[in-house]
Write a protein that holds these residues in place. Structure first.
Motif, PDB file in Angstrom:
ATOM      1  N   ASP A  34      16.095  15.113  26.178  1.00  0.00           N
ATOM      2  CA  ASP A  34      15.576  14.334  25.050  1.00  0.00           C
ATOM      3  C   ASP A  34      14.259  13.834  25.415  1.00  0.00           C
ATOM      4  O   ASP A  34      14.022  12.464  25.191  1.00  0.00           O
ATOM      5  CB  ASP A  34      16.400  13.395  24.559  1.00  0.00           C
ATOM      6  CG  ASP A  34      16.309  12.536  22.981  1.00  0.00           C
ATOM      7  OD1 ASP A  34      16.887  11.701  22.958  1.00  0.00           O
ATOM      8  OD2 ASP A  34      15.293  13.477  22.440  1.00  0.00           O
ATOM      9  N   PHE A  35      13.334  14.460  25.690  1.00  0.00           N
ATOM     10  CA  PHE A  35      11.776  13.795  25.987  1.00  0.00           C
ATOM     11  C   PHE A  35      11.159  13.523  24.347  1.00  0.00           C
ATOM     12  O   PHE A  35      11.294  14.421  23.606  1.00  0.00           O
ATOM     13  CB  PHE A  35      11.038  14.863  26.892  1.00  0.00           C
ATOM     14  CG  PHE A  35      11.634  14.933  28.401  1.00  0.00           C
ATOM     15  CD1 PHE A  35      11.294  13.770  29.203  1.00  0.00           C
ATOM     16  CD2 PHE A  35      12.435  15.696  28.794  1.00  0.00           C
ATOM     17  CE1 PHE A  35      11.394  13.822  30.380  1.00  0.00           C
ATOM     18  CE2 PHE A  35      12.987  15.825  29.777  1.00  0.00           C
ATOM     19  CZ  PHE A  35      12.362  14.752  30.752  1.00  0.00           C
ATOM     20  N   LYS A  36      10.079  12.687  24.485  1.00  0.00           N
ATOM     21  CA  LYS A  36       9.575  12.657  23.388  1.00  0.00           C
ATOM     22  C   LYS A  36       8.399  13.908  22.715  1.00  0.00           C
ATOM     23  O   LYS A  36       8.293  13.986  21.625  1.00  0.00           O
ATOM     24  CB  LYS A  36       8.277  11.311  23.540  1.00  0.00           C
ATOM     25  CG  LYS A  36       8.850  10.112  23.723  1.00  0.00           C
ATOM     26  CD  LYS A  36       8.052   8.818  23.741  1.00  0.00           C
ATOM     27  CE  LYS A  36       7.047   8.744  22.933  1.00  0.00           C
ATOM     28  NZ  LYS A  36       7.536   8.464  21.210  1.00  0.00           N
ATOM     29  N   GLU A  37       7.987  14.518  23.623  1.00  0.00           N
ATOM     30  CA  GLU A  37       7.133  15.786  23.356  1.00  0.00           C
ATOM     31  C   GLU A  37       7.527  16.732  24.457  1.00  0.00           C
ATOM     32  O   GLU A  37       7.688  16.651  25.532  1.00  0.00           O
ATOM     33  CB  GLU A  37       5.693  15.382  23.574  1.00  0.00           C
ATOM     34  CG  GLU A  37       5.164  14.358  22.835  1.00  0.00           C
ATOM     35  CD  GLU A  37       3.684  14.116  22.782  1.00  0.00           C
ATOM     36  OE1 GLU A  37       2.888  15.001  23.267  1.00  0.00           O
ATOM     37  OE2 GLU A  37       2.952  12.987  22.450  1.00  0.00           O
ATOM     38  N   PRO A  38       7.490  18.186  23.804  1.00  0.00           N
ATOM     39  CA  PRO A  38       7.796  19.251  24.378  1.00  0.00           C
ATOM     40  C   PRO A  38       6.879  19.433  25.763  1.00  0.00           C
ATOM     41  O   PRO A  38       5.538  19.093  25.566  1.00  0.00           O
ATOM     42  CB  PRO A  38       7.517  20.540  23.600  1.00  0.00           C
ATOM     43  CG  PRO A  38       7.702  19.712  22.349  1.00  0.00           C
ATOM     44  CD  PRO A  38       7.248  18.351  22.392  1.00  0.00           C
ATOM     45  N   GLY A  39       7.251  19.681  26.826  1.00  0.00           N
ATOM     46  CA  GLY A  39       6.557  20.209  28.040  1.00  0.00           C
ATOM     47  C   GLY A  39       5.656  18.721  28.640  1.00  0.00           C
ATOM     48  O   GLY A  39       4.945  18.928  29.450  1.00  0.00           O
ATOM     49  N   GLY A  92       8.450  -1.778  25.610  1.00  0.00           N
ATOM     50  CA  GLY A  92       8.012  -0.319  25.211  1.00  0.00           C
ATOM     51  C   GLY A  92       9.032   0.860  25.394  1.00  0.00           C
ATOM     52  O   GLY A  92       8.895   1.767  24.526  1.00  0.00           O
ATOM     53  N   LEU A  93       9.655   0.880  26.570  1.00  0.00           N
ATOM     54  CA  LEU A  93      10.841   1.964  26.969  1.00  0.00           C
ATOM     55  C   LEU A  93      11.814   1.907  25.892  1.00  0.00           C
ATOM     56  O   LEU A  93      12.153   2.886  24.973  1.00  0.00           O
ATOM     57  CB  LEU A  93      11.478   1.628  28.246  1.00  0.00           C
ATOM     58  CG  LEU A  93      12.376   2.713  28.689  1.00  0.00           C
ATOM     59  CD1 LEU A  93      11.688   4.198  28.674  1.00  0.00           C
ATOM     60  CD2 LEU A  93      12.883   2.464  29.962  1.00  0.00           C
ATOM     61  N   ARG A  94      12.404   0.652  25.514  1.00  0.00           N
ATOM     62  CA  ARG A  94      13.467   0.583  24.505  1.00  0.00           C
ATOM     63  C   ARG A  94      12.909   0.958  23.195  1.00  0.00           C
ATOM     64  O   ARG A  94      13.775   1.247  22.524  1.00  0.00           O
ATOM     65  CB  ARG A  94      14.120  -0.759  24.767  1.00  0.00           C
ATOM     66  CG  ARG A  94      14.498  -1.324  26.132  1.00  0.00           C
ATOM     67  CD  ARG A  94      15.270  -2.669  26.103  1.00  0.00           C
ATOM     68  NE  ARG A  94      16.443  -2.347  25.435  1.00  0.00           N
ATOM     69  CZ  ARG A  94      17.126  -3.711  25.212  1.00  0.00           C
ATOM     70  NH1 ARG A  94      16.745  -4.747  25.467  1.00  0.00           N
ATOM     71  NH2 ARG A  94      18.253  -3.550  24.573  1.00  0.00           N
ATOM     72  N   PHE A  98       7.385   5.389  25.075  1.00  0.00           N
ATOM     73  CA  PHE A  98       7.318   6.445  26.363  1.00  0.00           C
ATOM     74  C   PHE A  98       8.822   6.837  26.665  1.00  0.00           C
ATOM     75  O   PHE A  98       9.842   6.089  26.376  1.00  0.00           O
ATOM     76  CB  PHE A  98       6.633   5.843  27.599  1.00  0.00           C
ATOM     77  CG  PHE A  98       6.546   4.381  27.491  1.00  0.00           C
ATOM     78  CD1 PHE A  98       5.397   3.725  27.372  1.00  0.00           C
ATOM     79  CD2 PHE A  98       7.679   3.643  28.509  1.00  0.00           C
ATOM     80  CE1 PHE A  98       5.423   2.354  27.589  1.00  0.00           C
ATOM     81  CE2 PHE A  98       7.409   2.377  28.428  1.00  0.00           C
ATOM     82  CZ  PHE A  98       6.383   1.686  28.132  1.00  0.00           C
ATOM     83  N   ASP A  99       8.942   7.934  27.586  1.00  0.00           N
ATOM     84  CA  ASP A  99      10.134   8.515  27.941  1.00  0.00           C
ATOM     85  C   ASP A  99      10.755   7.542  29.125  1.00  0.00           C
ATOM     86  O   ASP A  99      11.766   7.371  29.386  1.00  0.00           O
ATOM     87  CB  ASP A  99      10.012   9.931  28.539  1.00  0.00           C
ATOM     88  CG  ASP A  99       9.427  10.903  27.497  1.00  0.00           C
ATOM     89  OD1 ASP A  99       9.960  11.116  26.367  1.00  0.00           O
ATOM     90  OD2 ASP A  99       8.368  11.501  27.473  1.00  0.00           O
ATOM     91  N   ILE A 100       9.790   7.378  30.082  1.00  0.00           N
ATOM     92  CA  ILE A 100      10.313   6.414  31.373  1.00  0.00           C
ATOM     93  C   ILE A 100       9.250   5.280  31.819  1.00  0.00           C
ATOM     94  O   ILE A 100       8.188   5.408  31.406  1.00  0.00           O
ATOM     95  CB  ILE A 100      10.562   7.491  32.734  1.00  0.00           C
ATOM     96  CG1 ILE A 100       9.211   8.040  33.224  1.00  0.00           C
ATOM     97  CG2 ILE A 100      11.658   8.563  32.241  1.00  0.00           C
ATOM     98  CD1 ILE A 100       9.255   8.620  34.528  1.00  0.00           C
ATOM     99  N   ILE A 101       9.661   4.480  32.728  1.00  0.00           N
ATOM    100  CA  ILE A 101       8.909   3.462  33.406  1.00  0.00           C
ATOM    101  C   ILE A 101       8.707   3.967  34.399  1.00  0.00           C
ATOM    102  O   ILE A 101       9.600   4.399  35.372  1.00  0.00           O
ATOM    103  CB  ILE A 101       9.505   2.131  33.193  1.00  0.00           C
ATOM    104  CG1 ILE A 101       9.647   1.578  31.928  1.00  0.00           C
ATOM    105  CG2 ILE A 101       8.875   1.101  34.077  1.00  0.00           C
ATOM    106  CD1 ILE A 101      10.428   0.159  31.763  1.00  0.00           C
ATOM    107  N   ASN A 102       7.362   4.046  35.052  1.00  0.00           N
ATOM    108  CA  ASN A 102       7.108   4.823  36.138  1.00  0.00           C
ATOM    109  C   ASN A 102       6.121   3.627  36.711  1.00  0.00           C
ATOM    110  O   ASN A 102       4.991   3.892  36.662  1.00  0.00           O
ATOM    111  CB  ASN A 102       6.413   6.090  36.240  1.00  0.00           C
ATOM    112  CG  ASN A 102       5.885   6.597  37.578  1.00  0.00           C
ATOM    113  OD1 ASN A 102       6.428   6.442  38.271  1.00  0.00           O
ATOM    114  ND2 ASN A 102       4.743   7.294  37.649  1.00  0.00           N
TER     115      ASN A 102
END
Length: 283
Positions: A34-39, A92-94, A98-102
């Motif tokens: 379940d990522f925000k954008e494909p690829g 921002g994550l919640r 974005f998908d993750i915090i890095n």
């Protein structure tokens, strides 16, 4: 959704699950994630934390940036780095930014209450002081009655404040005076301008600060302070993204690129024993 569609979808998922560990492809994993954008993997990072993540020539650089890019390549995803100040990373994550915090985020029990985290590195803290200064603390217990600078919102602030009360004040000593700054470089500047006497920060960051300041500061501590695991943050309940990253990490860790990256930055991957010892218990 029709009954036929439900049955078909269930069958597809069963087939995918059945071949995990045998011949599952990362393309299949991506299709389920379940990522925000494909690829893509969209990651929030505070680009002020050299050598983990920082900006150079308007381009994200650093260990975490390269690490995630390598993992993304293995699972067939392009990484997109979103420069975000530290205090805004978890919100921002919640909030789905974005998908993750890095962002070299330490895994703590408090953070696990609001986000999921995947360990990928062992770290800890160090004490910085001005070269030649009379005050050269070795351990946090030496902070009693002194001014200490730190980036705000960091994991080491909680044990420091506890130490001030339970150790310094309990022994009749003056409490630790802690000044918090929005970014780590601002804490360094405060030390250089004598607004604070010393700075506490991540050990790898401390080594970078010594270099970037032309050795105007030194690491006064002798041992790693508050050993901890660094981890990626994933939104609670986003199990598909979490599992995709875990599979990607497992695959990337077997590549020559992974070994070369750790060697380049003088880092070590956490052992199974490190994870068992340092991973906080799930709340």
């Amino acid at each position: 959704m029709t009954l036929y569609a439900r049955v078909k979808r269930s069958t597809i998922r069963s087939v995918v699950t059945g071949v995990v560990g045998a011949s599952i492809s990362f393309a299949s994993c991506n299709a389920l994630a379940d990522f925000k954008e494909p690829g893509k993997i969209i990651a929030g990072s505070d680009m002020t934390f050299y050598p983990y993540e920082y900006m150079k020539d308007n381009t994200p650089k650093g260990f975490d940036i390269e690490f995630l890019a390598g993992l993304g390549k293995v699972i067939g995803r392009q990484t997109v780095d979103v420069d975000t100040r530290w205090a805004n990373l978890i919100p921002g994550l919640r909030g789905g930014r974005f998908d993750i915090i890095n962002s070299s985020m330490y895994i703590t029990a408090d953070r696990l209450k609001v986000i999921d985290m995947i360990p990928y590195l062992k770290s800890g803290d160090a004490i910085l002081s001005i070269k030649g200064a009379a005050y050269q603390p070795k351990v946090p217990e030496d902070f009693c009655g002194h001014k200490v600078g730190s980036m705000a919102g960091t994991a080491w602030l909680k044990p420091l404040k506890k130490l001030s009360k339970d150790y310094c004040e309990a022994k009749g000593l003056k409490p630790i005076s802690i000044s918090e700054y929005p970014t780590d470089p601002q804490a360094t500047q405060a030390m250089l301008s004598h607004a604070v006497e010393v700075q506490i920060t991540d050990a790898a960051v401390a080594r970078g600060i010594v270099e970037k300041t032309g050795h105007r500061v030194v690491i006064s501590s002798d041992t790693l302070i508050y050993p901890v695991l660094n981890g990626w943050g994933v939104k609670k309940g986003n199990e598909e993204v979490r599992q995709a990253l875990i599979k990607g990490l497992k695959a990337f860790s077997k590549t020559p690129e992974y070994a070369a990256l750790l060697k380049k930055y003088h880092f070590k991957a956490p052992t199974a024993e490190d994870i068992a010892q340092l991973m906080p218990k799930q709340p």
